[in-house]
Design a protein around this motif. Structure first.
Motif, mmCIF file in Angstrom:
data_model
loop_
_atom_site.group_PDB
_atom_site.id
_atom_site.type_symbol
_atom_site.label_atom_id
_atom_site.label_comp_id
_atom_site.label_asym_id
_atom_site.label_seq_id
_atom_site.Cartn_x
_atom_site.Cartn_y
_atom_site.Cartn_z
ATOM 1 N N LEU A 165 23.527 38.170 14.996
ATOM 2 C CA LEU A 165 24.106 39.338 15.661
ATOM 3 C C LEU A 165 24.885 40.238 14.706
ATOM 4 N N PHE A 166 25.475 39.652 13.679
ATOM 5 C CA PHE A 166 26.192 40.457 12.687
ATOM 6 C C PHE A 166 25.284 40.894 11.533
ATOM 7 N N PRO B 61 27.204 39.659 25.674
ATOM 8 C CA PRO B 61 27.956 40.545 24.767
ATOM 9 C C PRO B 61 27.144 41.804 24.436
ATOM 10 N N LYS B 62 27.146 42.712 25.370
ATOM 11 C CA LYS B 62 26.255 43.869 25.332
ATOM 12 C C LYS B 62 26.412 44.708 24.068
ATOM 13 N N TYR C 278 24.722 46.475 18.622
ATOM 14 C CA TYR C 278 25.146 46.552 17.217
ATOM 15 C C TYR C 278 24.077 45.917 16.335
ATOM 16 N N ALA C 279 23.625 44.733 16.731
ATOM 17 C CA ALA C 279 22.587 44.035 15.958
ATOM 18 C C ALA C 279 21.279 44.810 15.982
ATOM 19 N N LYS C 280 20.955 45.345 17.134
ATOM 20 C CA LYS C 280 19.690 46.083 17.272
ATOM 21 C C LYS C 280 19.700 47.341 16.415
ATOM 22 N N ALA C 281 20.851 48.001 16.329
ATOM 23 C CA ALA C 281 20.956 49.226 15.540
ATOM 24 C C ALA C 281 20.921 48.955 14.045
ATOM 25 N N ASN C 282 21.288 47.726 13.662
ATOM 26 C CA ASN C 282 21.339 47.391 12.233
ATOM 27 C C ASN C 282 20.156 46.545 11.768
ATOM 28 N N ASP D 189 32.743 45.464 13.115
ATOM 29 C CA ASP D 189 32.712 45.287 11.660
ATOM 30 C C ASP D 189 33.884 44.422 11.186
ATOM 31 N N LYS D 190 35.030 44.565 11.831
ATOM 32 C CA LYS D 190 36.194 43.759 11.460
ATOM 33 C C LYS D 190 35.999 42.302 11.879
ATOM 34 N N ILE D 191 35.374 42.097 13.031
ATOM 35 C CA ILE D 191 35.104 40.723 13.478
ATOM 36 C C ILE D 191 34.081 40.068 12.554
ATOM 37 N N LYS D 192 33.145 40.849 12.055
ATOM 38 C CA LYS D 192 32.166 40.308 11.106
ATOM 39 C C LYS D 192 32.871 39.743 9.877
ATOM 40 N N ASP D 193 33.913 40.418 9.409
ATOM 41 C CA ASP D 193 34.675 39.922 8.260
ATOM 42 C C ASP D 193 35.259 38.540 8.558
#
Length: 260
Positions: free
Chosen positions: A120-121, A249-250, A255-259, A65-69
């Motif tokens: 991905l984000f 990047p597993k 993360y993308a799949k869950a969101n 989430d921080k990298i998404k920022d």
């Protein structure tokens, strides 16, 4: 830590270096030290710096989430720069600069990676509209770009002749991904696997890409293939082979799949 090639201290130092560079460029912009015509180039330097920060932070194990920022900030800097600078490939003929409707390899890879990060984000359509605006300003029509935009924009894009059919190495280098988009069907999963597990590794080896971490400087940011993860999300394929690769990047994929 996600990357194994360097220790935590290396990544802390590398991230600090990038923030120092960012501070220098940003202060210069805020204090009006750059002439108007140089602002897009300065903004481009900040974008490139933030692009490296995304890799470095991912490699060092920072929360997604921080990298998404950081990614969202990098989109803004890319838009400020690329919308005001010609990024098209060019050649010199009789002393004249002839621009083409395609990018050089580095610009091409930057745009493809930014589109894939957006997937991905799980970013909003606003992000993809900004990236599409850059692509359209430069007159670029690329199969992979357009496929991603077709999945992320609600508005249908006007079909155009593809830019890369007769030019540069990009169609060959990304042939397996392009095959996946064109034909899909039975070979869809195997084409994406071929891209990551064979073609991309071959390209990296040819260019000495897997030796960057051996240097003493802070150029190494991590060996990751985010494109394979993004296309795996878009096609919703089985990633059991892909996730065995240390370059996949597993956790970002899941993360993308869950969101979704």
């Amino acid at each position: 830590m996600r990357a194994k090639e360097k220790d935590k201290q290396y990544f802390i130092a590398a991230i600090e270096d990038r923030y120092k560079v960012y501070s220098m460029w940003n202060s210069g912009l805020n204090e009006g030290k750059f002439p108007q015509e140089s602002i897009p180039k300065a903004s481009g330097s900040i974008f490139e710096n933030y692009s490296q920060l995304i890799f470095l932070k991912y490699s060092s194990g920072v929360e997604l989430d921080k990298i998404k920022d950081d990614y969202l900030i990098s989109v803004e800097w890319m838009h400020k720069s690329w919308c005001n600078l010609p990024k098209n490939a060019y050649e010199m003929k009789r002393g004249q600069k002839i621009s083409h409707n395609f990018y050089f390899d580095s610009e091409y890879d930057s745009m493809l990676r930014m589109l894939c990060f957006g997937v991905l984000f799980k970013c909003s359509e606003v992000v993809f509209k900004k990236l599409a605006e850059i692509i359209d300003k430069d007159g670029i029509c690329d199969m992979l770009y357009e496929f991603i935009l077709s999945k992320t924009l609600t508005e249908t894009r006007t079909p155009r002749i593809e830019s890369y059919v007769d030019h540069c190495t990009i169609p060959k280098r990304l042939a397996a991904l392009r095959e996946a988009v064109i034909h899909q069907g039975e070979k869809l999963t195997s084409n994406i696997e071929k891209y990551l597990l064979k073609d991309w590794i071959k390209s990296m080896n040819r260019n000495g890409g897997f030796k960057v971490h051996e240097g003493l400087h802070t150029a190494f940011v991590g060996y990751w293939n985010f494109e394979s993860a993004a296309f795996a999300i878009l096609f919703d394929i089985d990633v059991s082979k892909l996730e065995q690769s240390s370059y996949f990047p597993k956790d970002l994929y899941y993360y993308a799949k869950a969101n979704r």
